[in-house]
Structures are given as C-alpha cells and as structure tokens.
Scaffold this motif. Structure first.
Motif, PDB file in Angstrom:
ATOM      1  N   GLU A 189     -18.291  38.071  -2.463  1.00 47.80           N
ATOM      2  CA  GLU A 189     -18.841  37.157  -3.011  1.00 47.80           C
ATOM      3  C   GLU A 189     -17.827  36.328  -4.006  1.00 47.80           C
ATOM      4  OE1 GLU A 189     -22.851  35.866  -5.552  1.00 47.80           O
ATOM      5  OE2 GLU A 189     -22.579  38.116  -4.919  1.00 47.80           O
ATOM      6  N   SER A 190     -17.285  36.953  -4.885  1.00 45.22           N
ATOM      7  CA  SER A 190     -16.129  36.347  -5.537  1.00 45.22           C
ATOM      8  C   SER A 190     -15.128  35.563  -4.882  1.00 45.22           C
ATOM      9  CB  SER A 190     -15.655  37.619  -6.793  1.00 45.22           C
ATOM     10  OG  SER A 190     -14.683  38.236  -6.167  1.00 45.22           O
ATOM     11  N   VAL A 191     -14.632  36.364  -3.828  1.00 45.10           N
ATOM     12  CA  VAL A 191     -13.538  35.740  -3.114  1.00 45.10           C
ATOM     13  C   VAL A 191     -14.149  34.363  -2.431  1.00 45.10           C
ATOM     14  CG1 VAL A 191     -12.297  35.635  -0.626  1.00 45.10           C
ATOM     15  CG2 VAL A 191     -12.345  37.639  -2.380  1.00 45.10           C
ATOM     16  N   GLY A 192     -15.307  34.397  -1.754  1.00 40.21           N
ATOM     17  CA  GLY A 192     -16.107  33.388  -1.214  1.00 40.21           C
ATOM     18  C   GLY A 192     -16.256  32.405  -2.527  1.00 40.21           C
ATOM     19  N   THR A 193     -16.395  32.561  -3.752  1.00 38.81           N
ATOM     20  CA  THR A 193     -16.786  31.478  -4.536  1.00 38.81           C
ATOM     21  C   THR A 193     -15.546  30.777  -5.010  1.00 38.81           C
ATOM     22  OG1 THR A 193     -18.747  33.179  -5.588  1.00 38.81           O
ATOM     23  CG2 THR A 193     -17.808  31.437  -7.025  1.00 38.81           C
ATOM     24  N   ILE A 194     -14.568  31.571  -5.085  1.00 40.97           N
ATOM     25  CA  ILE A 194     -13.189  31.258  -5.412  1.00 40.97           C
ATOM     26  C   ILE A 194     -12.760  30.159  -4.385  1.00 40.97           C
ATOM     27  CG2 ILE A 194     -10.866  31.502  -5.639  1.00 40.97           C
ATOM     28  CD1 ILE A 194     -12.240  32.442  -8.179  1.00 40.97           C
ATOM     29  N   VAL A 195     -12.827  30.214  -3.027  1.00 39.69           N
ATOM     30  CA  VAL A 195     -12.800  29.223  -2.024  1.00 39.69           C
ATOM     31  C   VAL A 195     -13.501  28.307  -1.950  1.00 39.69           C
ATOM     32  CG1 VAL A 195     -12.492  29.009   0.279  1.00 39.69           C
ATOM     33  CG2 VAL A 195     -11.514  31.169  -0.582  1.00 39.69           C
ATOM     34  N   MET A 196     -14.953  28.544  -2.313  1.00 38.70           N
ATOM     35  CA  MET A 196     -15.810  27.345  -2.689  1.00 38.70           C
ATOM     36  C   MET A 196     -15.572  26.235  -3.602  1.00 38.70           C
ATOM     37  SD  MET A 196     -19.391  29.084  -1.434  1.00 38.70           S
ATOM     38  CE  MET A 196     -20.382  27.721  -1.790  1.00 38.70           C
ATOM     39  N   ARG A 197     -15.220  26.900  -4.684  1.00 34.91           N
ATOM     40  CA  ARG A 197     -14.899  26.119  -5.964  1.00 34.91           C
ATOM     41  C   ARG A 197     -13.496  25.484  -5.882  1.00 34.91           C
ATOM     42  NH1 ARG A 197     -19.236  24.998  -8.911  1.00 34.91           N
ATOM     43  NH2 ARG A 197     -20.443  26.744 -10.023  1.00 34.91           N
ATOM     44  N   PHE A 198     -12.544  25.865  -5.125  1.00 42.36           N
ATOM     45  CA  PHE A 198     -11.542  25.401  -4.905  1.00 42.36           C
ATOM     46  C   PHE A 198     -11.456  24.086  -3.965  1.00 42.36           C
ATOM     47  CE2 PHE A 198      -8.181  24.493  -1.628  1.00 42.36           C
ATOM     48  CZ  PHE A 198      -7.203  24.107  -2.049  1.00 42.36           C
ATOM     49  N   ASP A 199     -12.060  24.383  -2.790  1.00 46.22           N
ATOM     50  CA  ASP A 199     -12.462  23.218  -1.740  1.00 46.22           C
ATOM     51  C   ASP A 199     -13.368  22.121  -2.568  1.00 46.22           C
ATOM     52  OD1 ASP A 199     -11.677  22.746   0.962  1.00 46.22           O
ATOM     53  OD2 ASP A 199     -13.821  22.161   1.075  1.00 46.22           O
ATOM     54  N   ALA A 200     -14.309  22.434  -3.245  1.00 44.06           N
ATOM     55  CA  ALA A 200     -14.952  21.496  -4.139  1.00 44.06           C
ATOM     56  C   ALA A 200     -14.275  20.551  -4.891  1.00 44.06           C
ATOM     57  CB  ALA A 200     -16.298  22.053  -4.919  1.00 44.06           C
ATOM     58  N   LEU A 201     -13.365  21.105  -5.743  1.00 40.99           N
ATOM     59  CA  LEU A 201     -12.400  20.418  -6.416  1.00 40.99           C
ATOM     60  C   LEU A 201     -11.479  19.806  -5.665  1.00 40.99           C
ATOM     61  CD1 LEU A 201     -11.987  20.383  -9.735  1.00 40.99           C
ATOM     62  CD2 LEU A 201     -10.059  22.003  -9.276  1.00 40.99           C
ATOM     63  N   ARG A 202     -11.001  20.155  -4.497  1.00 44.76           N
ATOM     64  CA  ARG A 202     -10.163  19.433  -3.808  1.00 44.76           C
ATOM     65  C   ARG A 202     -10.860  18.205  -3.031  1.00 44.76           C
ATOM     66  NH1 ARG A 202      -9.467  18.392   1.288  1.00 44.76           N
ATOM     67  NH2 ARG A 202     -11.189  19.628   1.795  1.00 44.76           N
ATOM     68  N   ARG A 203     -11.886  18.365  -2.760  1.00 48.84           N
ATOM     69  CA  ARG A 203     -12.719  17.092  -2.022  1.00 48.84           C
ATOM     70  C   ARG A 203     -13.042  16.103  -3.248  1.00 48.84           C
ATOM     71  NH1 ARG A 203     -16.044  21.221  -0.379  1.00 48.84           N
ATOM     72  NH2 ARG A 203     -17.745  20.873  -1.576  1.00 48.84           N
ATOM     73  N   ARG A 204     -13.223  16.296  -4.571  1.00 46.23           N
ATOM     74  CA  ARG A 204     -13.448  15.410  -5.243  1.00 46.23           C
ATOM     75  C   ARG A 204     -12.023  14.855  -5.859  1.00 46.23           C
ATOM     76  NH1 ARG A 204     -15.746  11.248  -7.607  1.00 46.23           N
ATOM     77  NH2 ARG A 204     -15.583  11.122  -9.926  1.00 46.23           N
ATOM     78  N   ILE A 205     -11.136  15.554  -5.849  1.00 47.24           N
ATOM     79  CA  ILE A 205      -9.741  14.988  -6.042  1.00 47.24           C
ATOM     80  C   ILE A 205      -9.564  13.914  -4.982  1.00 47.24           C
ATOM     81  CG2 ILE A 205      -7.271  15.325  -6.312  1.00 47.24           C
ATOM     82  CD1 ILE A 205      -7.838  17.874  -7.605  1.00 47.24           C
ATOM     83  N   CYS A 206      -9.617  14.014  -3.770  1.00 44.91           N
ATOM     84  CA  CYS A 206      -9.425  13.141  -2.572  1.00 44.91           C
ATOM     85  C   CYS A 206     -10.300  12.045  -2.721  1.00 44.91           C
ATOM     86  CB  CYS A 206      -9.878  14.102  -1.385  1.00 44.91           C
ATOM     87  SG  CYS A 206      -8.532  15.267  -0.717  1.00 44.91           S
ATOM     88  N   GLN A 207     -11.485  12.112  -3.349  1.00 43.57           N
ATOM     89  CA  GLN A 207     -12.406  11.163  -3.321  1.00 43.57           C
ATOM     90  C   GLN A 207     -11.896  10.262  -4.451  1.00 43.57           C
ATOM     91  OE1 GLN A 207     -16.394  11.791  -5.305  1.00 43.57           O
ATOM     92  NE2 GLN A 207     -17.318  10.659  -3.578  1.00 43.57           N
ATOM     93  N   VAL A 208     -11.293  10.720  -5.394  1.00 46.15           N
ATOM     94  CA  VAL A 208     -11.030  10.128  -6.418  1.00 46.15           C
ATOM     95  C   VAL A 208      -9.686   9.144  -6.318  1.00 46.15           C
ATOM     96  CG1 VAL A 208      -9.772  10.134  -8.985  1.00 46.15           C
ATOM     97  CG2 VAL A 208     -11.972  11.141  -8.429  1.00 46.15           C
ATOM     98  N   GLU A 209      -8.829  10.020  -5.525  1.00 45.45           N
ATOM     99  CA  GLU A 209      -7.347   9.250  -5.128  1.00 45.45           C
ATOM    100  C   GLU A 209      -7.714   8.411  -3.893  1.00 45.45           C
ATOM    101  OE1 GLU A 209      -4.549   9.554  -6.405  1.00 45.45           O
ATOM    102  OE2 GLU A 209      -5.052  11.200  -7.784  1.00 45.45           O
ATOM    103  N   ASP A 210      -8.733   8.406  -3.322  1.00 43.24           N
ATOM    104  CA  ASP A 210      -9.238   7.375  -2.021  1.00 43.24           C
ATOM    105  C   ASP A 210      -9.398   6.158  -2.759  1.00 43.24           C
ATOM    106  OD1 ASP A 210      -8.422   9.105  -0.157  1.00 43.24           O
ATOM    107  OD2 ASP A 210     -10.489   9.691   0.574  1.00 43.24           O
ATOM    108  N   ALA A 211     -10.150   6.207  -3.867  1.00 46.89           N
ATOM    109  CA  ALA A 211     -10.617   5.095  -4.531  1.00 46.89           C
ATOM    110  C   ALA A 211      -9.524   4.126  -5.108  1.00 46.89           C
ATOM    111  CB  ALA A 211     -11.596   5.219  -5.423  1.00 46.89           C
ATOM    112  N   LYS A 212      -8.376   4.967  -5.396  1.00 47.81           N
ATOM    113  CA  LYS A 212      -7.331   4.082  -6.165  1.00 47.81           C
ATOM    114  C   LYS A 212      -6.132   3.423  -4.951  1.00 47.81           C
ATOM    115  CE  LYS A 212      -6.612   7.735  -9.788  1.00 47.81           C
ATOM    116  NZ  LYS A 212      -5.705   8.774 -10.152  1.00 47.81           N
TER     117      LYS A 212
END
Length: 702
Positions: A189-212
């Motif tokens: 569960e902790s391994v899955g949580t780490i991967v999910m949190r990472f990808d959530a953060l990555r998607r948000r960074i992509c969204q912010v950068e796409d808007a620049k």
C-alpha cells in the motif's frame, strides 16, 4: 664564479659547459617511479623509489579457491589498490568515492541477502553514474537544473550541488495530516501510495507548464521535478539499497517513469541501466549489481522468456573525435562481473514501448535473475562490448511472459485461449473487444445490443447559459478567453496525452457547439477506446472487464453507455433496477479515490477545501445497460477499486449533455480486472453481497 652564457671564454677543465644543448628526453616521457611495494626490496642505490615489480604468476581456478594474496584475473583482471586511480582506491582521502561509484557516508556492509544501509545517489551526495548510452548523469543536479532551467549559477561541492539562487522546490512545511498520510510503512500500500502521489504531482506540474508560454530550447521534465519535490520532503520508501526483492514491489508491477522506481527503491539511477552497491566479503568490500533495466538500448540485447542477454554500459563512438570506444570493466560492468562470481540475485526491469505514448516507455518488474556467464564481443561500431547471460529464478509469478503472450495475440500468431468472439462490438468501437471464457463452458453473457453512447439523453439544466468555445484548431492551455477553460476553473482538465489531472465535481469538455477541432485534447472521453479491452469470465462474479494494454493513472478507459432513465420514471422502474446487474446509478454516494489528487502544499498552492469529501453528479442520473450498452456494463464492483468515474458535460447547441466517464486511479498492469466502486444508496433493499476479496471489503455494495 662561472662566466655568463655567451662569453667567449673557455671553461676550465672538468667543468660543465651549460651552453651545450643536451640530447635528453622530456621528463614527461620517463617512466614514473613509485614507492617500492611491501615485500619487494629496492635495488642497491635506489633506497626509496623504484618501479614496482608485479607478483609472480600463480595459477588458480577461475572461481577459486585462491592462494593467500592472490588476485583473480579470470575472466577480467582487477588491479591491486596501489595501481588503481585515486577515485577507485578506497584508501584515498579527500572524500573520493569507492569502486561502486557511490558516496557512502553512513554505510554498513552486510552479507549477501541483507539490505545495505547506504545513502543512495538520489538522496544526498552528488554521485556520477554512467547512463546506458555512455553519458554521465548526476540525478540531483539534473533534477535541480530541470526544475530551474534559467538558473545556471549552481556551485558544485564535494557533497553535492549547492544552488546559489532561491529554489521554489525546496523542502516545504506541510501539515502533520499530510505527512502521516504518506508515512512509509514499506508494504504494497505504501509503495502504491508513493507512486500515486508522484504521478498526481507530475500531472499537476504538466498542467501548469502547459499553460505557460513555451520557452525555446528548454526541456521541461515534470517527472524529475516531481521526483525532486518528493525526495526533498522525504516521500519515498525502501531508501536503503538491498540485494533481492524489494518489499511492497510485486512481480509484474509497472512504472511509466524511472523516477517512480527510484522513489520506491526498485532501481536508484535515473538514467543508468545498472544499479549496484558494495557488500563485504571476507573483510573486503566489492561492488555487486542489485538491479538492471533492459530496454533494448544496446545492440544485441536479446531475451527468450526466462533468459536475457544483457549488454554492459558505456563504449560506443566518441562524439568528439569519432573514435570507437571500448566498454570498460568499471562501475556497473564491474558490479555485474562480481555478481557473476558471487552468485547474488539481480532484479530485472524490462522496458517496453508505451502504446499510449510512441516516444515513451513502460517498465515491468520481471523478478529475480542470476548471472550465468559473461564474455566480450564486438559491437556493430567495432568496439568491445561486455555481454552477460541472466537466467530467471524458477518458481516466480509471471511477469514479462504475460506481455509476450499478449503481443502474440495482437499479431494473430496464436489465438487467445478460451476465445469466444474476437470482437463482440462487431466493429462499432475503433478497437476490437474480445470475449473470452477459460473458466467454464458458458458461451457468453445474455444477449444485448452493443451501443457506444447514451440513448434518451436530455440536456441538463445548470442554471446558466450553455455555449461552446470559439477556439481555432485546439483549445490552448492558459487561454482565458476560452469559455470551456473558464468553466473548468481556468485550466484544461487534461494534459497533452489526454490524462485527467485531478478528480473534480464535474468536467466540462468541448462538444459539437465548440469551434475547436475533434482532436482537441479537451475531448478526451469522446475519442473512443484507446486500449485493447477484453470481456472475460471470472471465477465467482460472472463476467468482468480487463485490458491487454497497460493503463496509466488518469487515463481514460471508456464511458458508461446505455439508456438514460428519466427522473420521473425512476420510481416506476425501481423494482426492475434492483434486479438489474447492468445499471449505473449516479445517485449513490461514492468516496473520492484516495491519493489520486496531488498535494497542493508541495507546490506552494493553497489546500483545497474538503479534498476527500464525498462527491456526486450535478444531477441524478441512472443508466440502464441491460438491453443496450457497451463494455462498461461488464465492470464489476470493488471496495479497493482501480477505476473511478467522473461526470462529464459535453457542450451542444441546445445545452449541456451529461456523460459518465471512467478513468484509472493508478497504473494498471495488463490482464488486471477493472473495478470501480458502485457506492452506497442508503436503500437496504438494493444492497448486494460483495465478493471483491479486498482486504478493505465492506461486505456489500449498492
């Protein structure tokens, strides 16, 4: 007193004439002299320095036992300490690294099979690792440079890279609630949580950068930025390198970014294909390989089920002088050779092409292998290349073998076992959906008409004017004049690869009344199936749905199709719906998928209010797929789901039409059953017994 040069006087007899030009060799051409090694006496007249004499030749078997003081030379010779360069000599002072190429401030070496307490190259010190194509890589430095592409005043130090400029991705102060939610207990569960949190953060960074506004010549690596943030704030697990299996990582688990493997402790280097550490054997430390990534980056890499031929790292052609460069027995190559002699297990990660991203890869953990033999071969460029033959340890679960089977099915070489229909959609979908039963003799589900959309749908009343956008081409992120972007709170809910960024109460997609083109990525749920799906017979829950292809977190799967039940008729057909196993009820209460959304505090954003609150569709909607529907009707309930749904509105000329779209909560490996939470209605008469088998099963649904 000697006369000056150029004088016409004759030097006295026996003196040295400095005006003569002596025929001598430059000092740099002379052979260097060293202190005489212990045990080798210096010749007479040379009490302090003399070129070292090598030890006498002693024969020994290739893998021992060895006589005292004997240095093995088969199949590769390792020079003694006094002949090694300073960076490879563990006795050299000044903070130099050891043979394994890692800075070990707090290392404790253990026997094979035990983990090594060691600061890895992605946590603190600056460590250079060789990439698969021979390039050097400093993970910490690369991540910081990519996080701040305009900052070039980084000062390298012996303990890492110190940024002179202010970093926006340093350790941030977060709430105790958030920190506890990411506590690493080293389990699945902790391994899955780490991967999910990472990808959530990555998607948000992509969204912010796409808007620049795009910056010419700057490569934005959201994966490295997200990884840097996660590591700087301690959100990782299995930090200490170890030989053998990694707790919480199962055979067949998939990763779409190398940084994900770094964060969970499966493979530490961000680019290098060989990960290694130092272990102590008989009072001596040696580098041993702990994991490799085989992604076809080198010529001659081959696999045959449980056998892998792996090429070493380095070599190829020097880009500056175009000369052929041989691979060297150092770093990862040396660690693989030592692992051959020691017989330790090595984790193998396979890299495959990502069907959803032609330029990307998906990595599959294929379990533990042992190196059986090694040799040197000539590469296509003419240089010498190390080759290693690895054999998969028996008795392990299927990993890469599943991918090979699926590839055979796709190519039509052999038929899927238990195949009933190659395409139950009869060509309605853009990708075929097979029907399979390898459990019993049932020939298929009850008859229904396949239909990919909604019937009897009517526009919903949102209390506001509904109109489409006037964008030309596609909707551009950051364009605040786009009406669809405004309805979504100022952002397009998807990033460029049509992955949804976060879970929202409702998504506004472009529709027929919009001016943008059909390939606009704000129409992600309208472009049909993107992965090969399969309807299959389960052991105890009827028919289910799964995918041949890997699905990344946030990826669109399908929408729920069928006949929309009007609100005024819900009470009339309530009894019929209770006995209907093919009904979607948006009036049920569903919990927001845990850990799918990013943590705003990590990006310096304000925390959303009630991030984990229960959510519903904006208006009640029930879809009956008993007689008419698509593949979504076969998705079963799960109390620990890997799929969630969102209400999506399409803009039409006469209003907004509500659809139900399904997305992946986390990365889903091939042939894994797709499950979503049916929710709870509060009506005890409509509940059914749950057979999902999850450790979090609540025993009922509906």
């Amino acid at each position: 007193m000697e006369r000056g040069l150029g004088s016409d006087s004759v030097p006295p007899p026996g003196s040295f004439d400095k005006s003569k030009v002596l025929d001598v060799r430059p000092l740099r051409c002379l052979a260097p002299v060293f202190p005489s090694p212990q045990g080798f006496p210096s010749p007479q007249g040379f009490p302090s320095f003399y070129p070292p004499q090598g030890p006498p030749f002693v024969y020994a078997p290739p893998f021992g036992p060895y006589p005292p003081g004997f240095t093995a030379f088969y199949p590769f010779y390792v020079p003694p300490e006094y002949q090694r360069p300073p960076e490879q000599n563990p006795q050299t002072t000044g903070g130099a690294t050891n043979q394994a190429g890692s800075s070990r401030k707090n290392s404790k070496c253990h026997d094979v099979g035990l983990e090594v307490e060691e600061e890895s190259d992605i946590k603190g010190d600056s460590v250079r690792s060789v990439t698969e194509d021979g390039c050097s890589d400093n993970l910490k430095q690369a991540a910081q440079q990519l996080s701040h592409p305009t900052n070039t005043d980084a000062e390298a130090t012996s303990s890492g890279v110190r940024q002179k400029g202010k970093s926006s991705y340093k350790r941030v102060k977060i709430s105790e609630e958030v920190r506890l939610s990411l506590a690493s207990s080293v389990d699945t569960e902790s391994v899955g949580t780490i991967v999910m949190r990472f990808d959530a953060l990555r998607r948000r960074i992509c969204q912010v950068e796409d808007a620049k506004d795009p910056v010419s010549g700057v490569t934005r690596r959201a994966d490295l930025r997200a990884g840097t943030i996660m590591m700087n704030n301690g959100f990782r697990t299995n930090i200490r390198k170890r030989v053998g299996a990694v707790p919480g990582v199962e055979i067949g688990d998939i990763f779409f970014f190398r940084m994900e493997m770094c964060l969970v402790g499966l493979h530490a280097p961000s680019m290098a294909g060989i990960d290694y550490t130092s272990l102590r054997f008989n009072e001596e430390e040696e580098p041993v390989a702990v994991s490799i990534v085989s992604s076809g980056g080198y010529e001659g890499d081959m696999d045959d089920g449980d056998v892998l031929i792996y090429s070493g790292q380095g070599g190829n052609i020097n880009r500056k002088n175009k000369q052929v460069v041989d691979q060297k027995l150092e770093r990862g190559n040396l660690a693989l050779e030592k692992s051959l002699r020691r017989g330790n297990e090595v984790r193998v990660i396979r890299g495959m092409k990502d069907v959803g991203n032609p330029t990307g890869k998906v990595y599959i953990y294929d379990g533990l292998y042992k190196i059986q033999e090694s040799w040197m071969d000539k590469g296509k460029s003419g240089g010498n290349v190390f080759k290693y033959k690895l054999i998969r340890e028996p008795g392990q679960a299927a990993g890469f073998a599943i991918w090979k089977s699926i590839q055979v099915w796709k190519e039509g070489i052999t038929s899927r076992r238990g195949l009933i229909l190659p395409d139950l959609t009869s060509g309605v979908e853009n990708l075929p959906v097979s029907l399979v039963n390898d459990v019993d003799d049932e020939k298929g589900p009850a008859y229904f008409s396949y239909f990919p959309g909604l019937k009897n749908a009517k526009p919903v009343n949102l209390g506001e004017c509904s109109f489409g956008c006037n964008c030309k081409g596609v909707c551009s992120p950051g364009n605040q004049n786009c009406s669809c972007i405004k309805k979504n709170g100022g952002d397009i809910p998807y990033i460029a690869n049509r992955v949804v960024v976060s879970c929202k109460p409702v998504i506004h997609e472009c529709g027929p009344s919009c001016q943008c083109q059909p390939h606009c990525f704000n129409r992600a749920s309208q472009s049909g199936l993107k992965v090969r799906l399969e309807v299959f017979k389960t052991k105890d829950r009827g028919w289910g749905l799964r995918s041949w292809d890997p699905i990344r977190a946030g990826g669109f799967i399908c929408e729920f199709a069928g006949e929309v039940v009007e609100k005024i008729k819900i009470e009339e057909v309530n009894d019929e719906l209770e006995d209907n196993d093919y009904t979607f009820d948006a009036t049920c209460t569903v919990e927001q998928p845990a850990d799918f959304n990013y943590i705003p505090e990590l990006l310096g954003e304000e925390k959303e209010v009630d991030m984990n609150k229960e959510y519903k569709a904006p208006l009640p909607i029930i879809i009956n797929a008993k007689n008419v529907g698509n593949v979504a009707r076969f998705m079963n309930h799960g109390c620990s789901p890997n799929v969630f749904w969102l209400p999506v509105l399409h803009e039409h000329n006469d209003g907004s039409y509500l659809h139900i779209a399904f997305y992946a909560i986390k990365h889903i490996r091939p042939l894994t059953e797709l499950l979503y939470d049916y929710g709870t209605s509060g009506n005890q008469h409509r509940t059914k017994k749950c057979l999902c088998g999850s450790s979090n099963c609540r025993d009922y649904f509906g």
